[in-house]
Design an enzyme around this catalytic site. Structure first.
Site, PDB file in Angstrom:
ATOM      1  N   PHE A 183      -1.639  13.484 -13.114  1.00  0.00           N
ATOM      2  CA  PHE A 183      -2.556  13.663 -12.180  1.00  0.00           C
ATOM      3  C   PHE A 183      -3.170  15.146 -12.461  1.00  0.00           C
ATOM      4  CE2 PHE A 183      -3.747  15.925  -7.982  1.00  0.00           C
ATOM      5  CZ  PHE A 183      -4.664  14.919  -7.670  1.00  0.00           C
ATOM      6  N   ARG A 210       0.756  28.913   3.836  1.00  0.00           N
ATOM      7  CA  ARG A 210       1.852  28.525   4.792  1.00  0.00           C
ATOM      8  C   ARG A 210       1.706  27.218   5.436  1.00  0.00           C
ATOM      9  NH1 ARG A 210       0.860  34.272   6.997  1.00  0.00           N
ATOM     10  NH2 ARG A 210      -0.720  32.979   8.024  1.00  0.00           N
TER      11      ARG A 210
HETATM   12  C1  PLP Z   1       0.111  14.631  -6.251  1.00  0.00           C
HETATM   13  C2  PLP Z   1       0.256  15.236  -7.363  1.00  0.00           C
HETATM   14  C3  PLP Z   1       0.066  16.593  -7.432  1.00  0.00           C
HETATM   15  C4  PLP Z   1      -0.369  17.566  -6.408  1.00  0.00           C
HETATM   16  O1  PLP Z   1      -0.034  17.435  -5.173  1.00  0.00           O
HETATM   17  P1  PLP Z   1      -1.006  17.800  -4.020  1.00  0.00           P
HETATM   18  O2  PLP Z   1      -0.090  17.823  -2.740  1.00  0.00           O
HETATM   19  O3  PLP Z   1      -1.802  16.610  -3.874  1.00  0.00           O
HETATM   20  O4  PLP Z   1      -1.939  18.790  -4.057  1.00  0.00           O
HETATM   21  C5  PLP Z   1       0.452  17.187  -8.621  1.00  0.00           C
HETATM   22  N1  PLP Z   1       1.153  16.745  -9.744  1.00  0.00           N
HETATM   23  C6  PLP Z   1       1.305  15.268  -9.541  1.00  0.00           C
HETATM   24  C7  PLP Z   1       1.956  14.642 -10.680  1.00  0.00           C
HETATM   25  C8  PLP Z   1       1.023  14.456  -8.431  1.00  0.00           C
HETATM   26  O5  PLP Z   1       1.088  13.180  -8.613  1.00  0.00           O
END
Ligand code: PLP
Length: 428
Positions: A99, A245
Site C-alpha cells: 500500500f 490521539r
Molecule cells: C492499510 C495499510 C496501511 C495504512 O493504514 P491506514 O490506517 O489506512 O492509514 C499501511 N500499510 C499497509 C501495508 C496497509 O495495508
C-alpha cells in the site's frame, strides 16, 4: 448431453455459481453496541482508560512490551520512522508491492524510499535485491508482512545486523500473525498496525506502534500527544509533536474487535487451508509458498497468482470478469507497484515537498523514480495477482466450495474464455 444454464459461463448469460453475498465486513454486534453506549454514557470520551487498556492488551497479544495508539496506520509508520531518527538524506528500503503509505511515510519524514522487488513465492520483500541497494545512506528497511504472511524474520534480522540498518515492520495486514510462536510487530525493534475499516480489527480508523524499547515508545507517545512527555507539566511540550490521539469510542470498539480476532483468524486459516488444497490442483493457479516457521497467519487478503499460459484462458482481466460474474468478489489489487503512482513519477506534484527544498532529499536527481523497475512487482500488478477479500474467508465450507467451483468452471470453459479474449483483442 443436456446443456443446462448452470454449465454456461455467467459472463455469457448462464447461471452464476453463486448469487448470495459472502459475510459482510465489519463484523459487529451487541458487544460493540454495549461498549459504545457505555463510553457515551460515562462522559469520558477522550484518551483514557480504554485507550490504555487496548494498548496494553494489543501489545501483549503481539508479544510486544509497549503499544502507542494513534490515528491510523499511515501516521503510525511516519511516527515510527521519526522515533527512530530517520530524516533528510537517509534512505529507507521499502517493498515495491505494498500500500502507498509504506513508501509515502518515508517521504513525510523527508527521507528517500528505495524500492525493493518482492518474491514471487510469497509476495514479501526480496532481500537478495535489497542487498544490492544498500549504500552509506541506508538507515532502515520497512518490511511488510504482505497479506498477513510474515516475512522471513530470521533473514531480515541477519540482514539488518550485518548492514547496520534499523527495521520497521509494517504489520498493517498481520494482526495475530506469528513467527515461531511469537507475535510479529516488535520482533525486530518496531512495528505498526492499522485499524482502518477494511482491516481485520477495526474502529473505522486507528493505528498502533509496537516496540520493546521504552525510549522509542516514549518518543512515539510524545509525538502522538502534542510533544508532551511524562516528565513535563501539561502545557510544557518537550518535542514538536502533533495530535494523533484516538478516542475512548475507538478503543472500546477495538477491545471488542480484538476479542473476536483469535476465532476469526482460526476460521480464515482453516478456510484458506481448504482453498489451498483444492485450488493447488488447478493448473495456472499458483499459491504462495508455505513456511513452517509461520505458526499463525492472519489473512488480510487471500492472494494467488493467475498464470495465463498454464490456465490457458486469456488475460487476467477476462479471468477476473468471468470470476466476478460467477459471484466471487475477486480483484486485481494494486494497479501498479508503488513507484508507478503519479506521486512518485512526478514528485513535484506532491504538495508540501517544496517545504524541504533545502534538504538533500529534494535534489531532483535523488528523487527521480522514473527509472525504477521491479519486475516481479510489475508482473503481479499487471498480469498475475488475484485478491479475494478476508471477509470471504469468514464463510462456511459451502462458501469455500463455491469459490473452488467457480474457478473450476472457468477452467472447464478456458477455451471459450480464451476466444472471448481474442475477440476483445486483449491478448498480448
Ligand atoms: C492499510 C495499510 C496501511 C495504512 O493504514 P491506514 O490506517 O489506512 O492509514 C499501511 N500499510 C499497509 C501495508 C496497509 O495495508
Amino acid at each position: 448431453m443436456q446443456v443446462t444454464n448452470r454449465s454456461m459461463l455467467a459472463l455469457r448469460g448462464g447461471d452464476p455459481v453463486r448469487s448470495t453475498p459472502f459475510p459482510y465486513w465489519p463484523v459487529f454486534g451487541e458487544k460493540e453496541e454495549t461498549a459504545l453506549l457505555h463510553v457515551l454514557r460515562s462522559g469520558n470520551w477522550w484518551y483514557g482508560d480504554k485507550v490504555r487498556s487496548f494498548e496494553e492488551r494489543y501489545a501483549r497479544f503481539q508479544d510486544a512490551r509497549y503499544g502507542v495508539s494513534c490515528s491510523n496506520g499511515t501516521v503510525a509508520l511516519e511516527l515510527a520512522l521519526r522515533a527512530l531518527g530517520i530524516s533528510a538524506g537517509d534512505e529507507v528500503l521499502v517493498p515495491a508491492y505494498t500500500f502507498i503509505a509504506t513508501a509515502t511515510a518515508v517521504l513525510t519524514v523527508n527521507a528517500k524510499p528505495v524500492f525493493v522487488d518482492v518474491s514471487e513465492e510469497n509476495y514479501n520483500i526480496d532481500l537478495d535485491h535489497a542487498e544490492t541497494l544498500v549504500n552509506e545512506n541506508t538507515k532502515a528497511i520497512i518490511v511488510v508482512h504482505f497479506a498477513g504472511l510474515p516475512v522471513d524474520i530470521d533473514r531480515v534480522e541477519t540482514f539488518a545486523r550485518r548492514r547496520g540498518v534499523l527495521v520497521v515492520e509494517d504489520a498493517a495486514h498481520a494482526w495475530g500473525s506469528q513467527w515461531k510462536g511469537m507475535g510479529v510487530g516488535a520482533l525486530l525493534g518496531m512495528g505498526t498496525f492499522s485499524f482502518q475499516m477494511s482491516k481485520n480489527i477495526t474502529s473505522g480508523e486507528g493505528g498502533i506502534i509496537l516496540t520493546n524499547h521504552k525510549d522509542v515508545a516514549d518518543l512515539a507517545r510524545s509525538y502522538t500527544h502534542c510533544g508532551r512527555t511524562a516528565a513535563n507539566v501539561w502545557y510544557q511540550h518537550a518535542h514538536v509533536g502533533g495530535n494523533y490521539r484516538i478516542t475512548e469510542f475507538q478503543a472500546a470498539l477495538l477491545l471488542e474487535q480484538l476479542a473476536r480476532l483469535p476465532e476469526q483468524t482460526r476460521t480464515r486459516e482453516l478456510n484458506a487451508l481448504y482453498l489451498n488444497e483444492r485450488l493447488s490442483a488447478i493448473p495456472g493457479i499458483r499459491l504462495p509458498q508455505h513456511d513452517d516457521r509461520v505458526t499463525r497467519r492472519s489473512y488480510h487478503i487471500y492472494m494467488f497468482r493467475y498464470l495465463r499460459d498454464e490456465f490457458a484462458a486469456g488475460s487476467r482481466e477476462i479471468f477476473l470478469n468471468a470470476l466476478r460474474a460467477e459471484g466471487i468478489p475477486a480483484s486485481q489489487g494494486y494497479l501498479t507497484p508503488v513507484y508507478g503512482n503519479n506521486c512518485f513519477q512526478d514528485l513535484r506534484s506532491v504538495p508540501g515537498l517544496e517545504r524541504c527544498s533545502s534538504e538533500r532529499f529534494c535534489d531532483r536527481a535523488a528523487v527521480d523514480f522514473s527509472g525504477v523497475c521491479c519486475p516481479v512487482a510489475e508482473k503481479l500488478c499487471r498480469e498475475e495477482a488475484v485478491w479475494l477479500p478476508h471477509a470471504l474467508l469468514l464463510g462456511d465450507r459451502k462458501d469455500m466450495e463455491s469459490v473452488v467451483a467457480a474457478i473450476e468452471k472457468l477452467y472447464a470453459h478456458r477455451e471459450e474464455l480464451e476466444h472471448m479474449g481474442h475477440g476483445k483483442g486483449k491478448r498480448k
